[in-house]
Design a protein around this motif. Structure first.
Motif, PDB file in Angstrom:
ATOM      1  N   ASP A   1      -8.058   6.205  -3.193  1.00 15.41           N
ATOM      2  CA  ASP A   1      -7.783   5.770  -4.572  1.00 15.41           C
ATOM      3  C   ASP A   1      -6.567   4.843  -4.646  1.00 15.41           C
ATOM      4  OD1 ASP A   1      -6.288   8.095  -3.843  1.00 15.41           O
ATOM      5  OD2 ASP A   1      -5.788   8.431  -5.943  1.00 15.41           O
ATOM      6  N   HIS A   2      -5.994   4.500  -3.476  1.00 20.91           N
ATOM      7  CA  HIS A   2      -4.883   3.543  -3.420  1.00 20.91           C
ATOM      8  C   HIS A   2      -5.192   2.377  -2.483  1.00 20.91           C
ATOM      9  CE1 HIS A   2      -2.046   6.181  -5.623  1.00 20.91           C
ATOM     10  NE2 HIS A   2      -2.937   7.085  -5.217  1.00 20.91           N
ATOM     11  N   LEU A   3      -5.925   2.676  -1.406  1.00 17.42           N
ATOM     12  CA  LEU A   3      -6.199   1.657  -0.386  1.00 17.42           C
ATOM     13  C   LEU A   3      -7.639   1.150  -0.473  1.00 17.42           C
ATOM     14  CD1 LEU A   3      -4.927   0.367   2.245  1.00 17.42           C
ATOM     15  CD2 LEU A   3      -6.172   2.136   3.510  1.00 17.42           C
ATOM     16  N   GLY A   4      -8.553   2.018  -0.921  1.00 23.85           N
ATOM     17  CA  GLY A   4      -9.991   1.712  -0.883  1.00 23.85           C
ATOM     18  C   GLY A   4     -10.664   2.607   0.131  1.00 23.85           C
ATOM     19  N   GLY A   5     -11.473   3.533  -0.359  1.00 24.12           N
ATOM     20  CA  GLY A   5     -12.114   4.502   0.528  1.00 24.12           C
ATOM     21  C   GLY A   5     -13.259   3.884   1.318  1.00 24.12           C
ATOM     22  N   PHE A   6     -13.554   4.484   2.472  1.00 27.55           N
ATOM     23  CA  PHE A   6     -14.651   3.959   3.288  1.00 27.55           C
ATOM     24  C   PHE A   6     -15.980   4.363   2.668  1.00 27.55           C
ATOM     25  CE2 PHE A   6     -17.764   4.032   6.733  1.00 27.55           C
ATOM     26  CZ  PHE A   6     -17.613   2.733   7.187  1.00 27.55           C
ATOM     27  N   ASN A   7     -16.885   3.403   2.630  1.00 24.67           N
ATOM     28  CA  ASN A   7     -18.175   3.624   2.012  1.00 24.67           C
ATOM     29  C   ASN A   7     -19.223   2.933   2.874  1.00 24.67           C
ATOM     30  OD1 ASN A   7     -20.451   3.521   0.437  1.00 24.67           O
ATOM     31  ND2 ASN A   7     -19.482   2.498  -1.305  1.00 24.67           N
ATOM     32  N   ASN A   8     -20.154   3.728   3.401  1.00 24.56           N
ATOM     33  CA  ASN A   8     -21.191   3.180   4.282  1.00 24.56           C
ATOM     34  C   ASN A   8     -22.036   2.097   3.625  1.00 24.56           C
ATOM     35  OD1 ASN A   8     -21.066   4.349   6.860  1.00 24.56           O
ATOM     36  ND2 ASN A   8     -21.705   6.318   6.004  1.00 24.56           N
ATOM     37  N   ASP A   9     -22.162   2.162   2.295  1.00 29.89           N
ATOM     38  CA  ASP A   9     -23.022   1.204   1.591  1.00 29.89           C
ATOM     39  C   ASP A   9     -22.278  -0.059   1.175  1.00 29.89           C
ATOM     40  OD1 ASP A   9     -24.923   3.209   1.753  1.00 29.89           O
ATOM     41  OD2 ASP A   9     -24.307   4.088  -0.166  1.00 29.89           O
ATOM     42  N   ALA A  10     -20.988  -0.141   1.493  1.00 27.59           N
ATOM     43  CA  ALA A  10     -20.194  -1.284   1.018  1.00 27.59           C
ATOM     44  C   ALA A  10     -20.641  -2.584   1.688  1.00 27.59           C
ATOM     45  CB  ALA A  10     -18.715  -1.032   1.304  1.00 27.59           C
ATOM     46  N   LYS A  11     -20.392  -3.683   0.996  1.00 34.13           N
ATOM     47  CA  LYS A  11     -20.704  -5.006   1.557  1.00 34.13           C
ATOM     48  C   LYS A  11     -19.829  -5.271   2.776  1.00 34.13           C
ATOM     49  CE  LYS A  11     -21.478  -7.167  -2.939  1.00 34.13           C
ATOM     50  NZ  LYS A  11     -20.773  -8.016  -3.910  1.00 34.13           N
ATOM     51  N   THR A  12     -20.297  -6.174   3.626  1.00 36.52           N
ATOM     52  CA  THR A  12     -19.547  -6.551   4.818  1.00 36.52           C
ATOM     53  C   THR A  12     -18.784  -7.842   4.531  1.00 36.52           C
ATOM     54  OG1 THR A  12     -21.277  -5.561   6.140  1.00 36.52           O
ATOM     55  CG2 THR A  12     -19.802  -7.065   7.277  1.00 36.52           C
ATOM     56  N   SER A  13     -17.605  -7.960   5.129  1.00 35.72           N
ATOM     57  CA  SER A  13     -16.783  -9.153   4.921  1.00 35.72           C
ATOM     58  C   SER A  13     -17.402 -10.380   5.584  1.00 35.72           C
ATOM     59  CB  SER A  13     -15.387  -8.933   5.494  1.00 35.72           C
ATOM     60  OG  SER A  13     -14.653 -10.138   5.445  1.00 35.72           O
ATOM     61  N   ALA A  14     -17.135 -11.534   4.970  1.00 38.85           N
ATOM     62  CA  ALA A  14     -17.522 -12.798   5.597  1.00 38.85           C
ATOM     63  C   ALA A  14     -16.486 -13.229   6.630  1.00 38.85           C
ATOM     64  CB  ALA A  14     -17.661 -13.875   4.524  1.00 38.85           C
ATOM     65  N   TYR A  15     -15.344 -12.526   6.678  1.00 38.14           N
ATOM     66  CA  TYR A  15     -14.217 -12.970   7.517  1.00 38.14           C
ATOM     67  C   TYR A  15     -14.005 -12.130   8.765  1.00 38.14           C
ATOM     68  CZ  TYR A  15     -13.225 -15.542   3.245  1.00 38.14           C
ATOM     69  OH  TYR A  15     -13.326 -16.350   2.161  1.00 38.14           O
ATOM     70  N   GLY A  16     -14.757 -11.032   8.901  1.00 38.45           N
ATOM     71  CA  GLY A  16     -14.527 -10.199  10.081  1.00 38.45           C
ATOM     72  C   GLY A  16     -15.436  -8.989  10.070  1.00 38.45           C
ATOM     73  N   ASP A  17     -15.244  -8.160  11.061  1.00 32.54           N
ATOM     74  CA  ASP A  17     -16.116  -7.013  11.253  1.00 32.54           C
ATOM     75  C   ASP A  17     -15.560  -5.796  10.506  1.00 32.54           C
ATOM     76  OD1 ASP A  17     -18.098  -5.387  12.157  1.00 32.54           O
ATOM     77  OD2 ASP A  17     -17.246  -5.133  14.175  1.00 32.54           O
ATOM     78  N   TYR A  18     -15.618  -5.866   9.183  1.00 33.38           N
ATOM     79  CA  TYR A  18     -15.162  -4.742   8.366  1.00 33.38           C
ATOM     80  C   TYR A  18     -15.887  -4.786   7.020  1.00 33.38           C
ATOM     81  CZ  TYR A  18     -12.127  -8.367   6.328  1.00 33.38           C
ATOM     82  OH  TYR A  18     -11.654  -9.513   5.748  1.00 33.38           O
ATOM     83  N   THR A  19     -15.843  -3.648   6.304  1.00 34.94           N
ATOM     84  CA  THR A  19     -16.527  -3.575   5.009  1.00 34.94           C
ATOM     85  C   THR A  19     -15.511  -3.700   3.877  1.00 34.94           C
ATOM     86  OG1 THR A  19     -16.375  -1.170   5.012  1.00 34.94           O
ATOM     87  CG2 THR A  19     -18.395  -2.143   5.919  1.00 34.94           C
ATOM     88  N   LEU A  20     -16.033  -3.899   2.671  1.00 34.56           N
ATOM     89  CA  LEU A  20     -15.199  -4.235   1.524  1.00 34.56           C
ATOM     90  C   LEU A  20     -15.012  -3.045   0.596  1.00 34.56           C
ATOM     91  CD1 LEU A  20     -16.719  -7.733   0.730  1.00 34.56           C
ATOM     92  CD2 LEU A  20     -14.825  -7.141   2.257  1.00 34.56           C
TER      93      LEU A  20
ATOM     94  N   SER B   1       0.848  -1.187   0.000  1.00 39.40           N
ATOM     95  CA  SER B   1       0.000   0.000   0.000  1.00 39.40           C
ATOM     96  C   SER B   1       0.882   1.234   0.000  1.00 39.40           C
ATOM     97  CB  SER B   1      -0.885  -0.028   1.243  1.00 39.40           C
ATOM     98  OG  SER B   1      -1.623   1.140   1.318  1.00 39.40           O
ATOM     99  N   THR B   2       0.915   1.968  -1.113  1.00 46.11           N
ATOM    100  CA  THR B   2       1.849   3.100  -1.194  1.00 46.11           C
ATOM    101  C   THR B   2       1.548   4.146  -0.131  1.00 46.11           C
ATOM    102  OG1 THR B   2       0.510   4.235  -2.862  1.00 46.11           O
ATOM    103  CG2 THR B   2       2.301   2.817  -3.665  1.00 46.11           C
TER     104      THR B   2
END
Ligand SMILES: [Zn+2]
Length: 417
Positions: free
Chosen positions: A120-139, A114-115
Motif C-alpha cells: 500500500d506504499h510501494l505497489g504490491g506484486f500482482n500476477n495479472d499486472a501489465k508488463t513494463s515496456a522498459y524491462g523485465d518487471y510488472t507494473l 518510498s517510506t
C-alpha cells in the motif's frame, strides 16, 4: 454564518484593502485548481483508494513523490477505487502528477521516496499486472508510475543490498529490484538509501539560491533517528545480534520519515511507524515518539499508519501539535476512534486544529460515530498550498471522482507557526 462564508467575507474586506491578496486567494470552490506557480510549495495527498501517495512540488518546481501504493482490501473493508476501477492506482497517480507538475523543461519526478516496503506504499506484486515496456518487471505502484513519467532519483531504506533486518526476498521486492536495475541501466535513474540526519540529500534542483529557507530533513530510517542537532542520529533499535530473531524490527518500524520546512512552515510524514509495540513485544518497537520529538512542532502532519491505534500516540500528537492533520485512510478502522479523539484533544495541546481524511468507510463511521462530524473533510484529494516564503498556507480539497481538478472546499488561510 458558516466558517466558509466568514472567510469569504473576511477576504472581501481584505481584498479591498490589499488588492494583491485577492490574486493569491484565487482558489475558488467549484472551479479548477489554479496551476502551481514558482515560489509556492504544493503538497498533494492523492486519493486512489489503494494506499498512500503524496506529490510534493517544491518552490522551484523540484518534485517528489512520497509513496505510490497499490494494495488494499476491496470494499466494504477497503476503500472504493478513485476516480474509478478503469485504471490502476499507479496510472491514476501518474496522470495526477502530469496535471499538477510544472511542464518545463519536461514533466519528471525528481525524487520518488518510498517510506517502506509494503504494497500500500510501494505497489504490491500482482500476477495479472501489465508488463513494463522498459524491462523485465510488472507494473504496480511506483513501477507503474514510472511507466508514464520518468523518475530521476529513487530513495528507499534498503539500497543497495536490501538486507536489513533480513534479506528482503519476496515477489514484490524482486519485482521492484528488477525495476531499479532496468531504470538505472545507462544512468537513467539514480538510486540512494536515505541517510537519517541529513538535510542535503533531498534538495532544490533548479533554483536553490532563490529559496534558501526551504529544507528537507531526513528524520529516520531503519530505526536510526535524528537527534535534532546537526546531522547526528541515535540508534533506536538494539543491535540484531543482541536481539532474538522473533523480536527483530518489523517493516513498519523501519519506515523513513522526513520534515519539509519552508520559512516558518513545517510538515511531517513518516509512513507506518508505530508508537507502541504489538502485545508482548519490546518497548523499543514503538519508534514514532523520538521521531516526532526530533521533528518538533509542525504546521501540518500526516498520521502514521493510516491513523491506526498502534501509532499516533498521545506523545506523538503532543510533540507534533499540528494545526492541520492528514489521515491517509484506505480501509475500515482509519482512523481509529482513540486516535481521532487524541487529535482533537486540547489537553494534549491548546488551540484549534483541522483534520482531513482521504476517505471514510461506513464501518469506521459506525464505530467512531458522531465525533467524526468534526472532520473538516472525509472525501477527496487533500492539497496543502503554501504561499511563497512559507508564512501562510491553505488546505484545498479536490474532487477525486474526475480528472478536472475541481476544488470542492478551501480551508484557511492559516498562519504558519
Ligand atoms: Zn500502510
Amino acid at each position: 454564518m458558516t466558517r466558509h462564508s466568514l472567510v469569504a467575507a473576511a477576504l472581501v474586506v481584505l481584498s479591498t484593502v490589499t488588492p494583491t491578496l485577492h490574486t493569491l486567494d484565487a482558489q475558488t470552490v467549484g472551479e479548477p485548481l489554479p496551476a502551481w506557480t514558482s515560489g509556492t510549495l504544493d503538497i498533494h495527498q492523492i486519493h486512489t483508494g489503494r494506499g498512500n501517495a503524496a506529490l510534493l512540488v517544491f518552490p522551484d518546481g523540484t518534485s517528489m513523490l512520497v509513496d505510490a501504493g497499490d494494495g488494499n482490501p476491496e470494499p466494504p473493508r477497503g476503500a472504493t477505487r478513485a476516480p474509478d476501477a478503469s485504471r490502476s492506482a499507479g496510472e491514476w497517480i501518474a496522470r495526477y502528477a502530469l496535471r499538477m507538475l510544472p511542464s518545463v523543461p519536461v514533466p519528471a519526478i525528481d525524487y520518488a521516496f518510498s517510506t517502506h516496503f509494503h504494497g500500500d506504499h510501494l505497489g504490491g506484486f500482482n500476477n495479472d499486472a501489465k508488463t513494463s515496456a522498459y524491462g523485465d518487471y510488472t507494473l504496480s505502484g511506483v513501477t507503474d508510475v514510472a511507466e508514464y513519467i520518468p523518475i530521476r532519483t529513487m530513495l528507499d531504506r534498503g539500497w543497495p543490498d536490501y538486507s536489513y533486518p533480513r534479506p528482503l526476498d519476496n515477489p514484490m521486492m524482486n519485482n521492484y529490484r528488477a525495476f531499479l536495475e532496468a531504470q538505472s541501466a545507462g544512468g537513467g535513474m539514480t538510486i540512494e538509501r536515505l541517510t537519517p540526519g541529513r538535510s542535503d540529500q533531498i534538495v532544490l534542483k533548479r533554483e536553490p539560491e532563490s529559496f534558501p529557507s526551504f529544507t528537507v530533513r531526513n528524520l529516520a530510517a531503519n530505526g536510526q533517528v535524528w537527534t535534532g542537532t546537526s546531522t547526528t542520529t541515535r540508534r533506536h533499535f538494539p543491535a540484531l545480534e543482541d536481539t532474538p530473531e522473533q523480536d527483530w524490527p518489523t517493516e513498519n518500524q523501519c519506515s523513513m520519515a522526513i520534515r519539509v520546512s519552508y520559512g516558518r512552515f513545517d510538515y511531517y510524514t513518516g509512513g507506518d511507524m508505530p508508537g507502541v509495540p504489538a502485545p508482548g513485544y519490546p518497548l523499543w518497537h514503538g519508534i514514532e515518539i523520538p521521531v516526532a520529538r526530533a521533528a518538533g512542532p509542525v504546521d501540518a502532519a500526516v498520521l502514521n499508519h493510516h491513523g491506526l491505534g498502534d501509532g499516533n500516540t498521545e506523545a506523538f500528537v503532543e510533540a507534533l501539535r499540528a494545526r492541520v492533520w492528514i489521515i491517509p485512510s484506505r480501509a475500515a478502522g482509519h482512523p481509529d476512534r482513540w486516535v481521532h479523539n487524541r487529535l482533537y484533544s486540547e489537553r494534549l495541546y491548546p488551540g484549534p486544529r483541522d483534520v482531513f481524511s482521504l476517505t471514510l468507510q461506513q464501518a469506521t463511521k459506525q464505530v467512531v460515530g458522531a465525533p467524526l462530524e468534526r472532520l473538516s473533510s472525509h472525501r477527496g484529494h487533500i492539497l496543502i498550498r503554501v504561499d511563497e516564503g512559507g508564512a501562510r498556507y491553505r488546505v484545498l480539497i479536490l474532487d477525486d471522482t474526475s480528472e478536472a481538478n475541481t476544488v470542492t472546499a478551501v480551508h484557511g488561510p492559516y498562519d504558519s507557526r
